[in-house]
Write a protein that holds these residues in place. Structure first.
Motif, mmCIF file in Angstrom:
data_model
loop_
_atom_site.group_PDB
_atom_site.id
_atom_site.type_symbol
_atom_site.label_atom_id
_atom_site.label_comp_id
_atom_site.label_asym_id
_atom_site.label_seq_id
_atom_site.Cartn_x
_atom_site.Cartn_y
_atom_site.Cartn_z
ATOM 1 N N UNK A 186 0.878 -1.173 0.000
ATOM 2 C CA UNK A 186 0.000 0.000 0.000
ATOM 3 C C UNK A 186 0.913 1.220 0.000
ATOM 4 N N UNK A 187 0.920 1.957 -1.115
ATOM 5 C CA UNK A 187 1.809 3.105 -1.250
ATOM 6 C C UNK A 187 1.138 4.340 -0.657
ATOM 7 N N UNK A 188 1.872 5.003 0.220
ATOM 8 C CA UNK A 188 1.306 6.090 1.014
ATOM 9 C C UNK A 188 2.159 7.346 0.843
ATOM 10 N N UNK A 189 1.567 8.415 0.304
ATOM 11 C CA UNK A 189 2.273 9.682 0.119
ATOM 12 C C UNK A 189 2.093 10.558 1.351
ATOM 13 N N UNK A 190 3.213 11.067 1.888
ATOM 14 C CA UNK A 190 3.165 11.953 3.058
ATOM 15 C C UNK A 190 3.985 13.206 2.775
ATOM 16 N N UNK A 191 3.840 14.183 3.635
ATOM 17 C CA UNK A 191 4.664 15.386 3.525
ATOM 18 C C UNK A 191 6.091 15.073 3.946
ATOM 19 N N UNK A 192 7.023 15.945 3.554
ATOM 20 C CA UNK A 192 8.419 15.747 3.941
ATOM 21 C C UNK A 192 8.572 15.782 5.458
ATOM 22 N N UNK A 193 7.757 16.596 6.123
ATOM 23 C CA UNK A 193 7.813 16.694 7.578
ATOM 24 C C UNK A 193 7.498 15.357 8.235
ATOM 25 N N UNK A 194 6.549 14.610 7.653
ATOM 26 C CA UNK A 194 6.169 13.323 8.218
ATOM 27 C C UNK A 194 7.109 12.204 7.775
ATOM 28 N N UNK A 195 8.068 12.552 6.935
ATOM 29 C CA UNK A 195 9.039 11.565 6.467
ATOM 30 C C UNK A 195 10.455 11.958 6.907
ATOM 31 N N UNK A 196 10.540 12.716 7.992
ATOM 32 C CA UNK A 196 11.820 13.316 8.374
ATOM 33 C C UNK A 196 12.865 12.288 8.807
ATOM 34 N N UNK A 197 12.439 11.141 9.319
ATOM 35 C CA UNK A 197 13.426 10.147 9.742
ATOM 36 C C UNK A 197 14.183 9.583 8.542
ATOM 37 N N UNK A 198 13.446 9.199 7.493
ATOM 38 C CA UNK A 198 14.101 8.688 6.286
ATOM 39 C C UNK A 198 14.904 9.789 5.603
ATOM 40 N N UNK A 199 14.393 11.014 5.645
ATOM 41 C CA UNK A 199 15.099 12.154 5.055
ATOM 42 C C UNK A 199 16.433 12.382 5.772
ATOM 43 N N UNK A 200 16.420 12.278 7.098
ATOM 44 C CA UNK A 200 17.648 12.473 7.871
ATOM 45 C C UNK A 200 18.667 11.374 7.565
ATOM 46 N N UNK A 201 18.196 10.147 7.402
ATOM 47 C CA UNK A 201 19.089 9.040 7.072
ATOM 48 C C UNK A 201 19.734 9.254 5.698
ATOM 49 N N UNK A 202 18.933 9.760 4.737
ATOM 50 C CA UNK A 202 19.473 10.043 3.407
ATOM 51 C C UNK A 202 20.517 11.155 3.472
ATOM 52 N N UNK A 203 20.247 12.180 4.281
ATOM 53 C CA UNK A 203 21.204 13.282 4.443
ATOM 54 C C UNK A 203 22.491 12.802 5.100
ATOM 55 N N UNK A 204 22.370 11.920 6.081
ATOM 56 C CA UNK A 204 23.562 11.364 6.724
ATOM 57 C C UNK A 204 24.400 10.556 5.732
ATOM 58 N N UNK A 205 23.723 9.842 4.832
ATOM 59 C CA UNK A 205 24.453 9.070 3.824
ATOM 60 C C UNK A 205 25.267 9.991 2.927
ATOM 61 N N UNK A 206 24.688 11.144 2.551
ATOM 62 C CA UNK A 206 25.414 12.108 1.726
ATOM 63 C C UNK A 206 26.632 12.664 2.462
#
Length: 219
Positions: A186-206
């Motif tokens: 089930x694909x679920x679209x959320x705002x960036x604010x609600x996806x901040x954990x995955x966003x932070x992990x991606x930033x750490x990878x960079x």
């Protein structure tokens, strides 16, 4: 796991007919089936999932007991970022699941250099998350896949066409992986604010900060 019930009903005079229920969660289907059996007028109940796997009541009850020992109630968060200056991408995912009556959080990120756009990084992050599910041996279960990329979510849902060859190849990889595991996404679209954990992990990878962890969560 979601199933539908295929029921054979018999009247007191022996007339039979068949019914098929709406799809529902397996525990709910078992409760309804047990109640129906008490009427004494149901001669057969089969439970069928979206992949046409079939169980009787005893088999499904055993299956649900086994599921408790495996990862289930799974929600995936993914995010990808692309740095145009360095032409590198950061991928991040967080996976929440239950197993043996405990709750867990898995976090994983990766830095890659072969991608060419932010959308491709988003697709790669989703693929990374699904690979982690495969390593957990997740199969034939519903999985909520959550991201903040409108393009990726809408294309994976089949609501938007995918014309770019690179993105199309990633979509095919993801579809093949989902099919191999037999999961129901089930694909679920959320705002960036609600996806901040995955966003932070991606930033750490960079930033070349590697994260790989699984922790038990308090209920």
């Amino acid at each position: 796991m979601n199933v539908r019930m295929e029921i054979t009903y018999q009247t007191p005079k022996g007339t039979e007919t068949a019914f098929t229920s709406d799809e529902m969660r397996a525990p709910k289907a078992l409760l309804i089936a047990e109640d129906l059996q008490k009427t004494g007028r149901v001669s057969d109940i089969q439970f069928v999932d979206n992949h046409d796997n079939s169980w009787n009541m005893k088999e499904l009850s055993r299956q649900m007991e086994e599921i408790q020992t495996e990862p289930h109630n799974i929600t995936v968060y993914f995010d990808g970022g692309y740095d145009l200056k360095t032409r590198t991408s950061g991928l991040g995912c967080a996976i929440y699941y239950e197993q043996n009556e405990k709750a867990y959080r898995l976090r994983k990120n990766a830095r890659v250099e072969e991608l060419e756009s932010n959308n491709e990084a988003e697709y790669a992050a989703c693929h990374l998350a699904l690979q982690e599910l495969e390593y957990l041996d997740v199969h034939h279960l519903p999985v909520t896949i959550t991201g903040d990329s409108l393009v990726v979510i809408m294309q994976l849902k089949g609501e938007w066409p995918c014309y770019e060859p690179q993105l199309s190849r990633w979509a095919d990889r993801i579809d093949n992986l989902i099919s191999r595991m037999g999961i129901d996404p089930e694909f679920n679209l959320v705002s960036r604010k609600k996806n901040k954990e995955a966003d932070h992990l991606a930033s750490q990878a960079l930033q070349d900060i590697e994260i790989t962890s699984t922790t038990e969560q308090s209920n």
